[in-house]
Design a protein around this motif. Structure first.
Motif, PDB file in Angstrom:
ATOM      1  N   MET A 131       0.831  -1.208   0.000  1.00 47.72           N
ATOM      2  CA  MET A 131       0.000   0.000   0.000  1.00 47.72           C
ATOM      3  C   MET A 131       0.864   1.256   0.000  1.00 47.72           C
ATOM      4  O   MET A 131       0.656   2.176  -0.785  1.00 47.72           O
ATOM      5  CB  MET A 131      -0.915  -0.020   1.229  1.00 47.72           C
ATOM      6  CG  MET A 131      -1.807   1.196   1.327  1.00 47.72           C
ATOM      7  SD  MET A 131      -2.985   1.241  -0.011  1.00 47.72           S
ATOM      8  CE  MET A 131      -3.684   2.868   0.194  1.00 47.72           C
ATOM      9  N   VAL A 132       1.833   1.312   0.910  1.00 47.40           N
ATOM     10  CA  VAL A 132       2.697   2.487   0.990  1.00 47.40           C
ATOM     11  C   VAL A 132       3.519   2.636  -0.283  1.00 47.40           C
ATOM     12  O   VAL A 132       3.736   3.753  -0.759  1.00 47.40           O
ATOM     13  CB  VAL A 132       3.618   2.404   2.226  1.00 47.40           C
ATOM     14  CG1 VAL A 132       4.707   3.453   2.170  1.00 47.40           C
ATOM     15  CG2 VAL A 132       2.794   2.594   3.493  1.00 47.40           C
ATOM     16  N   ARG A 133       3.972   1.518  -0.849  1.00 43.46           N
ATOM     17  CA  ARG A 133       4.728   1.589  -2.099  1.00 43.46           C
ATOM     18  C   ARG A 133       3.873   2.198  -3.209  1.00 43.46           C
ATOM     19  O   ARG A 133       4.358   2.978  -4.024  1.00 43.46           O
ATOM     20  CB  ARG A 133       5.220   0.196  -2.499  1.00 43.46           C
ATOM     21  CG  ARG A 133       6.282  -0.380  -1.577  1.00 43.46           C
ATOM     22  CD  ARG A 133       6.803  -1.695  -2.115  1.00 43.46           C
ATOM     23  NE  ARG A 133       7.797  -2.283  -1.236  1.00 43.46           N
ATOM     24  CZ  ARG A 133       7.517  -3.201  -0.301  1.00 43.46           C
ATOM     25  NH1 ARG A 133       6.268  -3.605  -0.131  1.00 43.46           N
ATOM     26  NH2 ARG A 133       8.463  -3.693   0.456  1.00 43.46           N
ATOM     27  N   ARG A 134       2.587   1.838  -3.244  1.00 47.51           N
ATOM     28  CA  ARG A 134       1.694   2.396  -4.258  1.00 47.51           C
ATOM     29  C   ARG A 134       1.539   3.905  -4.064  1.00 47.51           C
ATOM     30  O   ARG A 134       1.566   4.671  -5.026  1.00 47.51           O
ATOM     31  CB  ARG A 134       0.322   1.728  -4.202  1.00 47.51           C
ATOM     32  CG  ARG A 134       0.309   0.276  -4.648  1.00 47.51           C
ATOM     33  CD  ARG A 134      -1.028  -0.125  -5.248  1.00 47.51           C
ATOM     34  NE  ARG A 134      -2.166   0.233  -4.417  1.00 47.51           N
ATOM     35  CZ  ARG A 134      -2.860  -0.622  -3.684  1.00 47.51           C
ATOM     36  NH1 ARG A 134      -2.516  -1.898  -3.663  1.00 47.51           N
ATOM     37  NH2 ARG A 134      -3.900  -0.234  -2.982  1.00 47.51           N
TER      38      ARG A 134
ATOM     39  N   VAL B  45      -4.877   2.156  -6.779  1.00 48.77           N
ATOM     40  CA  VAL B  45      -4.968   1.010  -7.682  1.00 48.77           C
ATOM     41  C   VAL B  45      -3.577   0.411  -7.860  1.00 48.77           C
ATOM     42  O   VAL B  45      -2.567   1.045  -7.563  1.00 48.77           O
ATOM     43  CB  VAL B  45      -5.538   1.406  -9.068  1.00 48.77           C
ATOM     44  CG1 VAL B  45      -6.997   1.823  -8.954  1.00 48.77           C
ATOM     45  CG2 VAL B  45      -4.708   2.524  -9.690  1.00 48.77           C
ATOM     46  N   SER B  46      -3.537  -0.811  -8.332  1.00 50.45           N
ATOM     47  CA  SER B  46      -2.239  -1.447  -8.584  1.00 50.45           C
ATOM     48  C   SER B  46      -1.628  -0.888  -9.873  1.00 50.45           C
ATOM     49  O   SER B  46      -2.317  -0.296 -10.703  1.00 50.45           O
ATOM     50  CB  SER B  46      -2.413  -2.960  -8.698  1.00 50.45           C
ATOM     51  OG  SER B  46      -3.322  -3.276  -9.732  1.00 50.45           O
TER      52      SER B  46
ATOM     53  N   GLU C 204       7.209  -4.114  -6.897  1.00 52.63           N
ATOM     54  CA  GLU C 204       7.004  -4.434  -5.480  1.00 52.63           C
ATOM     55  C   GLU C 204       5.575  -4.149  -5.028  1.00 52.63           C
ATOM     56  O   GLU C 204       5.030  -4.848  -4.173  1.00 52.63           O
ATOM     57  CB  GLU C 204       7.982  -3.623  -4.619  1.00 52.63           C
ATOM     58  CG  GLU C 204       9.439  -4.026  -4.797  1.00 52.63           C
ATOM     59  CD  GLU C 204      10.390  -3.043  -4.142  1.00 52.63           C
ATOM     60  OE1 GLU C 204       9.899  -2.144  -3.420  1.00 52.63           O
ATOM     61  OE2 GLU C 204      11.608  -3.169  -4.357  1.00 52.63           O
ATOM     62  N   SER C 205       4.954  -3.124  -5.621  1.00 52.66           N
ATOM     63  CA  SER C 205       3.601  -2.744  -5.193  1.00 52.66           C
ATOM     64  C   SER C 205       2.565  -3.789  -5.554  1.00 52.66           C
ATOM     65  O   SER C 205       1.471  -3.802  -4.996  1.00 52.66           O
ATOM     66  CB  SER C 205       3.208  -1.400  -5.815  1.00 52.66           C
ATOM     67  OG  SER C 205       3.003  -1.525  -7.219  1.00 52.66           O
ATOM     68  N   SER C 206       2.915  -4.677  -6.493  1.00 57.21           N
ATOM     69  CA  SER C 206       1.955  -5.708  -6.897  1.00 57.21           C
ATOM     70  C   SER C 206       2.064  -6.971  -6.038  1.00 57.21           C
ATOM     71  O   SER C 206       1.260  -7.895  -6.192  1.00 57.21           O
ATOM     72  CB  SER C 206       2.170  -6.080  -8.373  1.00 57.21           C
ATOM     73  OG  SER C 206       3.449  -6.681  -8.543  1.00 57.21           O
TER      74      SER C 206
END
Length: 279
Positions: free
Chosen positions: A1-4, A44-45, A75-77
């Motif tokens: 989540m934070v990466r997104r 969103v991804s 990484e976000s996925s």
């Protein structure tokens, strides 16, 4: 989540720096303007191909600049550990668990009960079953407790966040489960408050009225300087996430005043044990 969220904020800055509209950015990746807005908010991804195309559009062509952002997209996925609990974890709370796990500081005020990160399994069982008066299966109850116990591990790791929990005294007297369960919970609170990264303070009854009139809230801070602080407000069937600096600042000020007016950590431990002896 934070990466997104982090990737989205960086893409937004790159887009604005080169004067590209959301509509034009969406057209370049065969998406709508609203899709770009959701991407930039981290809601969103990300597909690595879309990120690569946007970086090209924004003039980021050097591999040394592109690769960190493409790495964030990959990484976000990756699903977080909590996704294995999706059967008992509402979507709006999955967001919180992801943010909680990435925070460097977790500051919270609780009114109704002891914060989930500080609950014993027996107390958690009593809270879960009290909150779901309609029948839920024993398996679901145990899954919810297991999720809570798993979340608590983040306070023990090498990179554990700083955790400040301000508890209204009412939470200490509101019984969940048997007297033995409450006694054990009070003992646990006193013990865990000795940890170097945990501060527990009680807002005593004698304080009377205080500034946290709107109820419980949690303020999260992150190690990444690009991420705004977030205030989490839980409701019965959803949650609010506030990240506007002026709104977050008001909650931060309230928490600061509460900590100033509450019992000190050492006096809180004495108070917890005094309540324990009276029970």
């Amino acid at each position: 989540m934070v990466r997104r969220i982090l990737l989205g904020s960086q893409l937004r800055r790159l887009r604005e720096a080169c004067g590209v509209t959301r509509e034009a950015a969406g057209y370049s990746i065969r998406a709508s303007e609203s899709k770009i807005s959701r991407m930039e908010l981290g809601r969103v991804s990300f597909k690595a191909r879309d990120v690569a195309d946007l970086l090209t559009l924004y003039g980021v062509v050097d591999e040394s600049e592109r690769e960190p952002l493409l790495g964030l997209a990959r990484e976000s996925s990756i699903a977080g550990w909590w996704h294995s609990y999706s059967d008992v974890l509402p979507g709006w709370f999955q967001t919180y668990v992801g943010l909680e796990g990435s925070a460097s500081h977790i500051n919270t005020y609780e009114v109704q009960f002891v914060h989930g990160l500080l609950q014993t399994p027996e107390y958690a069982h009593a809270v879960v079953t009290a909150g779901h008066r309609a029948h839920i299966s024993d398996d679901e109850v145990e899954r919810r407790i297991a999720l809570r116990v798993e979340r608590q591990k983040l306070l023990l790791g090498e990179n554990a966040p700083q955790f400040v929990c301000v508890l209204d005294e009412a939470a200490l007297h509101r019984q969940f489960g048997s007297h033995a369960i409450m006694d054990a919970q009070l003992d646990h609170l006193a013990a865990v408050s000795e940890a170097h990264n945990v501060i527990v303070q009680v807002v005593p009854f004698e304080l009377g009225g205080h500034p946290a009139e709107s109820g419980a809230f949690t303020l999260l801070r992150f190690p990444e300087s690009d991420l705004n602080d977030v205030v989490y407000l839980e409701q019965l069937t959803s949650a609010l996430y506030l990240d506007k600096k002026e709104e977050v600042a008001q909650y931060d000020q309230v928490l600061g005043r509460l900590m100033k007016d509450s019992l000190s950590p050492s006096r809180t431990r004495d108070h917890l044990l005094a309540i324990r002896r009276q029970s």
